[in-house]
Design a protein around this motif. Structure first.
Motif, short mmCIF file in Angstrom:
data_model
loop_
_atom_site.label_atom_id
_atom_site.label_comp_id
_atom_site.label_asym_id
_atom_site.label_seq_id
_atom_site.Cartn_x
_atom_site.Cartn_y
_atom_site.Cartn_z
N LEU A 1 -21.24 -52.12 -21.85
CA LEU A 1 -20.56 -51.01 -20.79
C LEU A 1 -19.26 -50.85 -20.92
O LEU A 1 -18.75 -50.16 -20.59
CB LEU A 1 -21.14 -51.85 -19.32
N GLY A 2 -18.67 -52.28 -21.41
CA GLY A 2 -17.04 -51.89 -21.64
C GLY A 2 -16.65 -51.05 -22.69
O GLY A 2 -15.53 -50.34 -22.23
N GLY A 3 -17.30 -50.95 -23.55
CA GLY A 3 -17.01 -49.99 -24.63
C GLY A 3 -17.25 -48.69 -24.09
O GLY A 3 -16.47 -47.84 -24.47
N VAL A 4 -18.32 -48.23 -23.46
CA VAL A 4 -18.55 -47.05 -22.99
C VAL A 4 -17.69 -46.61 -21.84
O VAL A 4 -17.09 -45.78 -21.96
CB VAL A 4 -20.08 -47.12 -22.24
N LEU A 5 -17.39 -47.54 -21.05
CA LEU A 5 -16.26 -47.40 -19.94
C LEU A 5 -15.02 -47.12 -20.52
O LEU A 5 -14.15 -46.16 -20.00
CB LEU A 5 -16.33 -48.41 -18.69
N SER A 6 -14.67 -47.90 -21.42
CA SER A 6 -13.32 -47.88 -22.08
C SER A 6 -13.04 -46.27 -22.58
O SER A 6 -11.96 -45.97 -22.77
CB SER A 6 -12.90 -48.86 -23.02
N GLN A 7 -14.28 -45.97 -23.39
CA GLN A 7 -13.99 -44.53 -24.12
C GLN A 7 -14.22 -43.66 -22.86
O GLN A 7 -13.55 -42.26 -23.48
CB GLN A 7 -15.47 -44.48 -24.95
N THR A 8 -14.57 -43.52 -21.80
CA THR A 8 -14.70 -42.64 -20.99
C THR A 8 -13.76 -42.56 -19.95
O THR A 8 -13.10 -41.51 -19.76
CB THR A 8 -16.14 -42.44 -20.24
N ILE A 9 -13.39 -43.68 -19.29
CA ILE A 9 -12.54 -43.62 -18.03
C ILE A 9 -11.39 -44.30 -18.59
O ILE A 9 -10.26 -44.28 -17.67
CB ILE A 9 -13.05 -44.28 -16.82
N GLY A 10 -11.11 -44.98 -19.65
CA GLY A 10 -9.85 -45.73 -20.07
C GLY A 10 -10.21 -47.25 -19.98
O GLY A 10 -10.69 -47.75 -19.18
N VAL A 11 -9.46 -47.84 -20.79
CA VAL A 11 -9.52 -49.35 -20.97
C VAL A 11 -8.98 -49.92 -19.67
O VAL A 11 -9.45 -50.96 -19.24
CB VAL A 11 -9.00 -49.99 -22.32
N ILE A 12 -7.75 -49.73 -19.42
CA ILE A 12 -7.10 -50.15 -18.13
C ILE A 12 -7.90 -49.96 -16.82
O ILE A 12 -8.34 -51.11 -16.01
CB ILE A 12 -5.68 -49.54 -17.86
N GLN A 13 -8.56 -48.84 -16.75
CA GLN A 13 -9.43 -48.68 -15.41
C GLN A 13 -10.65 -49.54 -15.60
O GLN A 13 -11.07 -50.07 -14.37
CB GLN A 13 -9.88 -47.23 -15.23
N THR A 14 -11.16 -49.83 -16.81
CA THR A 14 -12.50 -50.58 -16.88
C THR A 14 -11.88 -52.06 -16.68
O THR A 14 -12.68 -52.72 -15.59
CB THR A 14 -12.82 -50.36 -18.43
N PHE A 15 -10.74 -52.51 -16.97
CA PHE A 15 -10.47 -53.93 -16.36
C PHE A 15 -10.51 -53.99 -15.06
O PHE A 15 -11.00 -54.96 -14.23
CB PHE A 15 -9.07 -54.27 -17.13
N VAL A 16 -9.60 -53.13 -14.50
CA VAL A 16 -9.60 -53.10 -13.15
C VAL A 16 -10.90 -53.36 -12.26
O VAL A 16 -11.14 -53.79 -11.09
CB VAL A 16 -8.53 -52.26 -12.28
N LEU A 17 -11.73 -52.18 -12.42
CA LEU A 17 -12.99 -52.07 -11.84
C LEU A 17 -13.89 -53.29 -12.22
O LEU A 17 -14.42 -53.75 -11.14
CB LEU A 17 -13.71 -50.72 -12.60
N ALA A 18 -14.08 -53.76 -13.35
CA ALA A 18 -14.81 -55.06 -13.50
C ALA A 18 -14.15 -56.04 -12.69
O ALA A 18 -14.95 -57.01 -12.05
CB ALA A 18 -15.00 -55.37 -14.86
N GLY A 19 -12.81 -56.25 -12.76
CA GLY A 19 -12.26 -57.45 -12.16
C GLY A 19 -12.37 -57.50 -10.51
O GLY A 19 -12.71 -58.51 -9.83
N VAL A 20 -12.30 -56.30 -9.95
CA VAL A 20 -12.54 -56.14 -8.49
C VAL A 20 -13.86 -56.37 -8.10
O VAL A 20 -14.12 -56.98 -7.07
CB VAL A 20 -12.06 -54.65 -8.01
N LEU A 21 -14.89 -56.19 -9.02
CA LEU A 21 -16.26 -56.07 -8.38
C LEU A 21 -16.40 -57.69 -8.60
O LEU A 21 -17.69 -58.19 -7.56
CB LEU A 21 -17.24 -55.29 -9.51
N LEU A 22 -16.14 -58.21 -9.50
CA LEU A 22 -16.62 -59.64 -9.56
C LEU A 22 -15.61 -60.73 -8.38
O LEU A 22 -16.24 -61.68 -7.67
CB LEU A 22 -15.86 -60.42 -10.83
N ILE A 23 -14.70 -60.06 -8.15
CA ILE A 23 -13.99 -60.52 -6.85
C ILE A 23 -14.97 -60.52 -5.64
O ILE A 23 -15.16 -61.40 -4.65
CB ILE A 23 -12.55 -60.02 -6.43
N CYS A 24 -15.38 -59.31 -5.41
CA CYS A 24 -16.32 -59.01 -4.40
C CYS A 24 -17.67 -59.92 -4.49
O CYS A 24 -18.11 -60.49 -3.51
CB CYS A 24 -16.77 -57.66 -4.01
N VAL A 25 -18.04 -60.06 -5.50
CA VAL A 25 -19.30 -61.04 -5.69
C VAL A 25 -19.06 -62.50 -5.43
O VAL A 25 -19.74 -62.98 -4.68
CB VAL A 25 -19.84 -60.81 -7.10
N GLY A 26 -18.04 -62.95 -5.82
CA GLY A 26 -17.70 -64.29 -5.41
C GLY A 26 -17.36 -64.59 -3.99
O GLY A 26 -17.85 -65.62 -3.55
#
Length: 423
Positions: free
Chosen positions: A374-399
């Motif tokens: 998913l990291g590769g697909v997201l980085s290719q489509t929405i951009g690598v910076i946006q991918t890092f931010v999205l994944a990080g925020v979701l993990l904060i919510c889960v924790g």
């Protein structure tokens, strides 16, 4: 008491040989990872999806092989399994050194991952087999410190080798490390004969047994609701960590033409963070495992979200902040992983550790597998910076959600204990 436990471990020759094997093998692995990423992402300028595919080759085989390897580790000599895995891994790594195309690297890394998948549950089972129960927390913590200490030294050496003499030498040293690991394991005793109701007397494995291994491991974990919930958080942290690991070189090359040095510093800083976590957690009474996994997940998510937001800063500031944030991510992941691993070692019977660790390996690897792809697909489509931010925020919510639901999970664990006691 702590010095007495350490003294007991240092007198355990079998443990010392096993740990010596782990030291050289772990060091070689980290030499190898940065070199492969540099070869594919920088030298061959591969796309984000191609880089993710490479990391999938590292993790993918665990999905299928993990449960099978765990069952084999419970039923055969763990020492032989580890030695054979080391030798075959050395051959695969040598092949990578002479690869000339991406598909060759994919095949060889996949093969190496299969061999490592057999090694890990055998090593975990052997550790519990040769160490007294009262020493298992310190032994597991030291093992974690070695893995993370290698993550500090390995990337540094690999970066120097790649910059000075080329990528191939990192692979050569990795192959040598596997051979040395196998030599150290010769001094480790064979697996004791296990006469329990959980292990069959026959040494033959049927296909039906192999296919049911993961179900068995999961069924065992269901008896420990706190461990099962912690496994979910651990897997979620791995999910984000693998998105970051697979795309970190892609993120770094947005800033530098030759980002290998920066990535090496970041990997080393992450290793220092995990090393510090390991050192602290072996010296204190373990806190609640649900709290540690939740807080660790929040830390990992926050660190990587901030890493992506730093890319537009001054270059000098980036060189300071990237390693610092990776240190925080590494320490946070150690807070998630180490108490969980120690809790599993303490609570799961020795006759079931292979199946449980094999199943845990498969579940966490599936999470990693999805994160990498998913990291590769997201980085290719929405951009690598946006991918890092999205994944990080979701993990904060889960924790955060797991911290809120802590009491509910603990009450389920209490009811399961009462039921087992009644039975």
């Amino acid at each position: 008491m702590e010095s007495k436990r350490r003294s007991t471990l240092l007198k355990n020759k079998s443990y010392l040989w096993l740990i010596s094997s782990q030291i050289v093998s772990s060091l070689g692995d980290w030499l190898d990872i940065l070199a492969v990423m540099t070869l594919v992402a920088i030298k061959w300028n591969a796309s984000p999806i191609a880089v993710s595919a490479l990391m999938l080759c590292f993790a993918g085989p665990m999905i299928v092989v993990g449960p099978i390897a765990g069952s084999i580790a419970d039923k055969f000599d763990r020492k032989k399994i580890m030695i054979i895995s080391d030798i075959l891994s050395a051959i695969a790594v040598l092949g990578v050194a002479f690869s000339t195309s991406l598909w060759q690297v994919y095949v060889l890394i996949t093969l190496k991952s299969i061999f490592v998948a057999f090694f890990m549950p055998a090593k975990n089972g052997k550790l519990k087999e040769i160490v007294d129960p009262e020493d298992i927390q310190m032994a597991t913590g030291i093992s974690g410190m070695i893995d993370n200490g290698a993550k500090v030294i390995g990337p540094t050496i690999s970066g120097l080798l790649v910059a000075s003499v080329g990528v191939q030498w990192a692979f050569f040293l990795d192959a040598i490390s596997f051979v040395l690991s196998a030599l150290f394991l010769i001094a480790v005793p064979k697996t004791a004969i296990q006469s329990t109701n959980d292990i069959t007397a026959t040494s033959k494995l049927s296909l039906q047994e192999l296919s049911s291994t993961m179900k068995e491991g999961f069924a065992i974990l269901k008896g420990f609701p706190i461990l099962l919930t912690s496994l979910f958080l651990f897997s979620a942290s791995l999910f984000v960590l693998q998105i970051a690991d697979t795309q970190f070189m892609v993120l770094a090359r947005l800033i530098f033409e030759e980002p290998t040095t920066l990535v090496g510093y970041a990997m080393a800083a992450s290793g220092v963070g995990m090393f510090v976590s390991s050192a602290i957690l072996t010296k204190i009474k373990l806190p609640n495992v649900l709290v540690t996994t939740s807080l660790g997940g929040i830390g990992v998510g926050g660190a990587f979200a901030l890493v992506a937001l730093m890319t537009r800063l001054d270059i000098t500031l980036i060189y300071l902040l990237f390693p610092l944030l990776c240190f925080i991510a590494g320490a946070s992941f150690g807070l998630t992983a180490i108490p969980f691993q120690i809790s599993v070692q303490k609570q799961v019977p020795i006759s079931k550790t292979g199946r449980v660790f094999g199943t845990i390996g498969s579940i966490t690897t599936i999470s990693s597998f999805i994160g990498m792809g998913l990291g590769g697909v997201l980085s290719q489509t929405i951009g690598v910076i946006q991918t890092f931010v999205l994944a990080g925020v979701l993990l904060i919510c889960v924790g955060t959600l797991m911290l809120i639901s802590k009491r509910s999970v603990e009450s389920r664990g209490h009811h399961v204990t009462e039921s087992d006691g009644g039975i």
